[in-house]
Design a protein around this motif. Structure first.
Motif, mmCIF file in Angstrom:
data_model
loop_
_atom_site.group_PDB
_atom_site.id
_atom_site.type_symbol
_atom_site.label_atom_id
_atom_site.label_comp_id
_atom_site.label_asym_id
_atom_site.label_seq_id
_atom_site.Cartn_x
_atom_site.Cartn_y
_atom_site.Cartn_z
ATOM 1 N N ARG A 11 37.802 33.024 31.238
ATOM 2 C CA ARG A 11 37.699 32.065 32.246
ATOM 3 C C ARG A 11 37.946 32.817 33.304
ATOM 4 N N SER A 12 37.530 31.815 34.452
ATOM 5 C CA SER A 12 37.368 32.340 36.202
ATOM 6 C C SER A 12 38.752 31.004 36.829
ATOM 7 N N VAL A 13 39.687 32.014 37.390
ATOM 8 C CA VAL A 13 39.986 31.392 38.281
ATOM 9 C C VAL A 13 40.625 31.866 39.916
ATOM 10 N N SER A 14 40.945 30.524 40.388
ATOM 11 C CA SER A 14 41.016 31.436 41.866
ATOM 12 C C SER A 14 42.229 31.606 42.641
ATOM 13 N N LEU A 15 42.670 32.755 42.786
ATOM 14 C CA LEU A 15 43.964 32.271 43.772
ATOM 15 C C LEU A 15 44.012 32.391 45.423
ATOM 16 N N THR A 16 44.922 32.191 45.876
ATOM 17 C CA THR A 16 45.157 31.827 46.884
ATOM 18 C C THR A 16 46.420 33.241 46.998
ATOM 19 N N LEU A 17 46.724 34.663 47.955
ATOM 20 C CA LEU A 17 47.983 34.995 47.564
ATOM 21 C C LEU A 17 48.452 35.555 49.159
ATOM 22 N N PRO A 18 49.725 36.118 49.530
ATOM 23 C CA PRO A 18 50.598 36.287 50.829
ATOM 24 C C PRO A 18 49.545 37.110 50.741
ATOM 25 N N PHE A 22 48.370 40.562 48.810
ATOM 26 C CA PHE A 22 47.116 41.045 48.894
ATOM 27 C C PHE A 22 46.751 41.830 48.927
ATOM 28 N N ASN A 23 46.903 42.447 49.941
ATOM 29 C CA ASN A 23 47.111 43.558 50.879
ATOM 30 C C ASN A 23 48.105 45.288 49.813
ATOM 31 N N TYR A 24 48.533 44.676 49.039
ATOM 32 C CA TYR A 24 48.608 45.626 48.028
ATOM 33 C C TYR A 24 48.266 45.860 46.692
ATOM 34 N N ALA A 29 43.797 49.838 43.706
ATOM 35 C CA ALA A 29 42.509 49.836 43.799
ATOM 36 C C ALA A 29 41.801 50.165 43.930
ATOM 37 N N ALA A 30 42.607 50.911 46.001
ATOM 38 C CA ALA A 30 42.251 52.160 45.744
ATOM 39 C C ALA A 30 42.793 53.300 45.506
ATOM 40 N N GLY A 32 43.067 53.340 42.691
ATOM 41 C CA GLY A 32 42.892 53.114 41.337
ATOM 42 C C GLY A 32 43.329 52.952 40.391
ATOM 43 N N LYS A 33 44.905 52.561 40.206
ATOM 44 C CA LYS A 33 45.723 51.770 39.450
ATOM 45 C C LYS A 33 45.102 50.186 39.400
ATOM 46 N N LEU A 34 45.024 50.684 37.642
ATOM 47 C CA LEU A 34 45.307 48.929 37.433
ATOM 48 C C LEU A 34 43.606 48.162 37.168
ATOM 49 N N GLY A 35 42.962 48.678 38.283
ATOM 50 C CA GLY A 35 41.021 48.439 38.579
ATOM 51 C C GLY A 35 40.652 49.073 39.783
ATOM 52 N N ARG A 36 39.329 48.740 40.088
ATOM 53 C CA ARG A 36 38.847 49.559 41.458
ATOM 54 C C ARG A 36 38.417 48.584 41.951
ATOM 55 N N THR A 37 39.023 47.251 41.714
ATOM 56 C CA THR A 37 39.214 46.283 43.328
ATOM 57 C C THR A 37 39.816 45.649 43.131
ATOM 58 N N GLU A 38 40.689 44.994 44.279
ATOM 59 C CA GLU A 38 41.600 44.281 44.297
ATOM 60 C C GLU A 38 42.007 42.685 42.872
ATOM 61 N N ASN A 39 40.827 42.223 42.685
ATOM 62 C CA ASN A 39 40.454 41.532 41.439
ATOM 63 C C ASN A 39 40.885 41.473 40.153
#
Length: 69
Positions: A11-18, A22-24, A29-30, A32-39
């Motif tokens: 299921r999809s969810v939308s988040l607003t982060l500090p 988000f930068n972390y 992602a950059a 390659g830890k835990l995924g390729r994108t911040e999402n």
């Protein structure tokens, strides 16, 4: 990565982060830890934490009422 076995169950969810959070995610992602994108990184962390909370019975915990004296 922690994901539903059947992608149709997702299921999809939308988040607003500090901004710092988000930068972390972008950094992870950059690297390659835990995924390729911040999402993907956010999904991995959120799913892992939700399963851990469920396993610990977090939903059954009660916060005691503060003493009013």
């Amino acid at each position: 990565m922690a994901r539903p076995e059947n992608r149709s169950e997702a299921r999809s969810v939308s988040l607003t982060l500090p901004e710092e959070a988000f930068n972390y995610l972008v950094l992870l992602a950059a690297l390659g830890k835990l995924g390729r994108t911040e999402n993907e990184v956010a999904t991995h962390i959120l799913v892992r934490e939700a399963y851990a909370m469920h396993q610990r019975g977090f939903h059954e915990q009660r916060i005691p009422v503060a003493d009013q004296t």
